[in-house]
Design a protein around this motif. Sequence first.
Motif, PDB file in Angstrom:
ATOM      1  N   GLN A  16      13.503 -58.410   8.042  1.00 26.61           N
ATOM      2  CA  GLN A  16      12.869 -59.679   7.677  1.00 26.61           C
ATOM      3  C   GLN A  16      12.824 -59.868   6.152  1.00 26.61           C
ATOM      4  O   GLN A  16      13.126 -60.947   5.654  1.00 26.61           O
ATOM      5  CB  GLN A  16      11.441 -59.756   8.243  1.00 26.61           C
ATOM      6  CG  GLN A  16      11.383 -59.874   9.735  1.00 26.61           C
ATOM      7  CD  GLN A  16      11.419 -58.514  10.444  1.00 26.61           C
ATOM      8  OE1 GLN A  16      11.565 -57.461   9.829  1.00 26.61           O
ATOM      9  NE2 GLN A  16      11.321 -58.539  11.758  1.00 26.61           N
ATOM     10  N   HIS A  17      12.438 -58.841   5.435  1.00 24.20           N
ATOM     11  CA  HIS A  17      12.335 -58.962   3.980  1.00 24.20           C
ATOM     12  C   HIS A  17      13.711 -59.041   3.319  1.00 24.20           C
ATOM     13  O   HIS A  17      13.884 -59.735   2.314  1.00 24.20           O
ATOM     14  CB  HIS A  17      11.514 -57.808   3.403  1.00 24.20           C
ATOM     15  CG  HIS A  17      10.062 -57.959   3.664  1.00 24.20           C
ATOM     16  ND1 HIS A  17       9.428 -57.249   4.648  1.00 24.20           N
ATOM     17  CD2 HIS A  17       9.128 -58.752   3.090  1.00 24.20           C
ATOM     18  CE1 HIS A  17       8.146 -57.609   4.664  1.00 24.20           C
ATOM     19  NE2 HIS A  17       7.945 -58.522   3.741  1.00 24.20           N
ATOM     20  N   ARG A  20      14.797 -62.595   3.627  1.00 27.85           N
ATOM     21  CA  ARG A  20      14.067 -63.433   2.675  1.00 27.85           C
ATOM     22  C   ARG A  20      14.650 -63.269   1.268  1.00 27.85           C
ATOM     23  O   ARG A  20      14.799 -64.231   0.529  1.00 27.85           O
ATOM     24  CB  ARG A  20      12.580 -63.062   2.688  1.00 27.85           C
ATOM     25  CG  ARG A  20      11.743 -63.726   1.642  1.00 27.85           C
ATOM     26  CD  ARG A  20      11.718 -65.225   1.736  1.00 27.85           C
ATOM     27  NE  ARG A  20      11.129 -65.670   2.975  1.00 27.85           N
ATOM     28  CZ  ARG A  20      11.305 -66.878   3.476  1.00 27.85           C
ATOM     29  NH1 ARG A  20      12.028 -67.774   2.846  1.00 27.85           N
ATOM     30  NH2 ARG A  20      10.754 -67.222   4.616  1.00 27.85           N
ATOM     31  N   GLN A  21      14.999 -62.050   0.904  1.00 26.51           N
ATOM     32  CA  GLN A  21      15.590 -61.812  -0.416  1.00 26.51           C
ATOM     33  C   GLN A  21      16.940 -62.505  -0.534  1.00 26.51           C
ATOM     34  O   GLN A  21      17.245 -63.109  -1.570  1.00 26.51           O
ATOM     35  CB  GLN A  21      15.737 -60.312  -0.671  1.00 26.51           C
ATOM     36  CG  GLN A  21      14.420 -59.612  -0.850  1.00 26.51           C
ATOM     37  CD  GLN A  21      14.567 -58.110  -0.845  1.00 26.51           C
ATOM     38  OE1 GLN A  21      15.661 -57.570  -0.827  1.00 26.51           O
ATOM     39  NE2 GLN A  21      13.435 -57.420  -0.857  1.00 26.51           N
ATOM     40  N   ALA A  23      17.894 -65.154   1.019  1.00 26.40           N
ATOM     41  CA  ALA A  23      17.665 -66.599   0.974  1.00 26.40           C
ATOM     42  C   ALA A  23      17.115 -67.040  -0.375  1.00 26.40           C
ATOM     43  O   ALA A  23      17.347 -68.173  -0.800  1.00 26.40           O
ATOM     44  CB  ALA A  23      16.689 -67.006   2.073  1.00 26.40           C
ATOM     45  N   SER A  24      16.410 -66.167  -1.073  1.00 26.00           N
ATOM     46  CA  SER A  24      15.693 -66.574  -2.280  1.00 26.00           C
ATOM     47  C   SER A  24      16.398 -66.234  -3.595  1.00 26.00           C
ATOM     48  O   SER A  24      16.300 -66.990  -4.549  1.00 26.00           O
ATOM     49  CB  SER A  24      14.296 -65.945  -2.296  1.00 26.00           C
ATOM     50  OG  SER A  24      13.544 -66.412  -1.193  1.00 26.00           O
ATOM     51  N   ARG A  46      19.594 -64.837   9.706  1.00 29.59           N
ATOM     52  CA  ARG A  46      18.201 -65.180   9.408  1.00 29.59           C
ATOM     53  C   ARG A  46      18.088 -65.828   8.030  1.00 29.59           C
ATOM     54  O   ARG A  46      17.352 -66.793   7.848  1.00 29.59           O
ATOM     55  CB  ARG A  46      17.320 -63.941   9.462  1.00 29.59           C
ATOM     56  CG  ARG A  46      17.095 -63.396  10.840  1.00 29.59           C
ATOM     57  CD  ARG A  46      16.262 -62.130  10.768  1.00 29.59           C
ATOM     58  NE  ARG A  46      16.158 -61.499  12.063  1.00 29.59           N
ATOM     59  CZ  ARG A  46      15.030 -61.043  12.565  1.00 29.59           C
ATOM     60  NH1 ARG A  46      13.913 -61.133  11.887  1.00 29.59           N
ATOM     61  NH2 ARG A  46      15.022 -60.470  13.748  1.00 29.59           N
ATOM     62  N   ALA A  47      18.795 -65.286   7.049  1.00 29.07           N
ATOM     63  CA  ALA A  47      18.738 -65.810   5.682  1.00 29.07           C
ATOM     64  C   ALA A  47      19.224 -67.258   5.618  1.00 29.07           C
ATOM     65  O   ALA A  47      18.685 -68.068   4.864  1.00 29.07           O
ATOM     66  CB  ALA A  47      19.554 -64.933   4.744  1.00 29.07           C
ATOM     67  N   LEU A  50      16.352 -69.688   6.409  1.00 30.40           N
ATOM     68  CA  LEU A  50      15.115 -69.621   5.631  1.00 30.40           C
ATOM     69  C   LEU A  50      15.132 -70.528   4.409  1.00 30.40           C
ATOM     70  O   LEU A  50      16.178 -70.729   3.795  1.00 30.40           O
ATOM     71  CB  LEU A  50      14.855 -68.178   5.177  1.00 30.40           C
ATOM     72  CG  LEU A  50      14.574 -67.173   6.287  1.00 30.40           C
ATOM     73  CD1 LEU A  50      14.522 -65.769   5.720  1.00 30.40           C
ATOM     74  CD2 LEU A  50      13.273 -67.511   6.977  1.00 30.40           C
ATOM     75  N   PRO A  52      14.335 -71.018   0.575  1.00 34.12           N
ATOM     76  CA  PRO A  52      14.127 -70.117  -0.572  1.00 34.12           C
ATOM     77  C   PRO A  52      12.750 -70.292  -1.198  1.00 34.12           C
ATOM     78  O   PRO A  52      12.280 -71.425  -1.355  1.00 34.12           O
ATOM     79  CB  PRO A  52      15.215 -70.511  -1.548  1.00 34.12           C
ATOM     80  CG  PRO A  52      16.078 -71.501  -0.877  1.00 34.12           C
ATOM     81  CD  PRO A  52      15.402 -71.944   0.366  1.00 34.12           C
ATOM     82  N   TRP A  55       6.739 -69.776  -0.898  1.00 40.74           N
ATOM     83  CA  TRP A  55       5.399 -69.678  -1.489  1.00 40.74           C
ATOM     84  C   TRP A  55       5.269 -70.566  -2.724  1.00 40.74           C
ATOM     85  O   TRP A  55       4.179 -70.931  -3.106  1.00 40.74           O
ATOM     86  CB  TRP A  55       5.071 -68.218  -1.848  1.00 40.74           C
ATOM     87  CG  TRP A  55       6.104 -67.577  -2.717  1.00 40.74           C
ATOM     88  CD1 TRP A  55       6.127 -67.565  -4.079  1.00 40.74           C
ATOM     89  CD2 TRP A  55       7.270 -66.888  -2.289  1.00 40.74           C
ATOM     90  NE1 TRP A  55       7.244 -66.896  -4.528  1.00 40.74           N
ATOM     91  CE2 TRP A  55       7.955 -66.461  -3.449  1.00 40.74           C
ATOM     92  CE3 TRP A  55       7.801 -66.564  -1.054  1.00 40.74           C
ATOM     93  CZ2 TRP A  55       9.145 -65.734  -3.401  1.00 40.74           C
ATOM     94  CZ3 TRP A  55       8.990 -65.843  -1.023  1.00 40.74           C
ATOM     95  CH2 TRP A  55       9.636 -65.439  -2.171  1.00 40.74           C
TER      96      TRP A  55
END
Length: 59
Positions: A16-17, A20-21, A23-24, A46-47, A50, A52, A55
């Motif tokens: 999961q992380h 996220r990385q 994607a961001s 998954r990326a 997501l 980016p 938050w």
Amino acid sequence: MTVVTGDGREITGCVQHSARQLASWKGARLHPLAALLPWAVDIYCRAAELVPFPWEIGM
């Protein structure tokens, strides 16, 4: 899984992380040895779904 950022830093995380990385971080990619692991494709898929840096926009 190890993600290599655009500037060459390596960051290790779970599926999961790592997604996220990817994607961001601009220019991020999975470590070349990740191709040997069965969940590498899952991380890329998954990326792709997501947003980016969610938050920063209050998600």
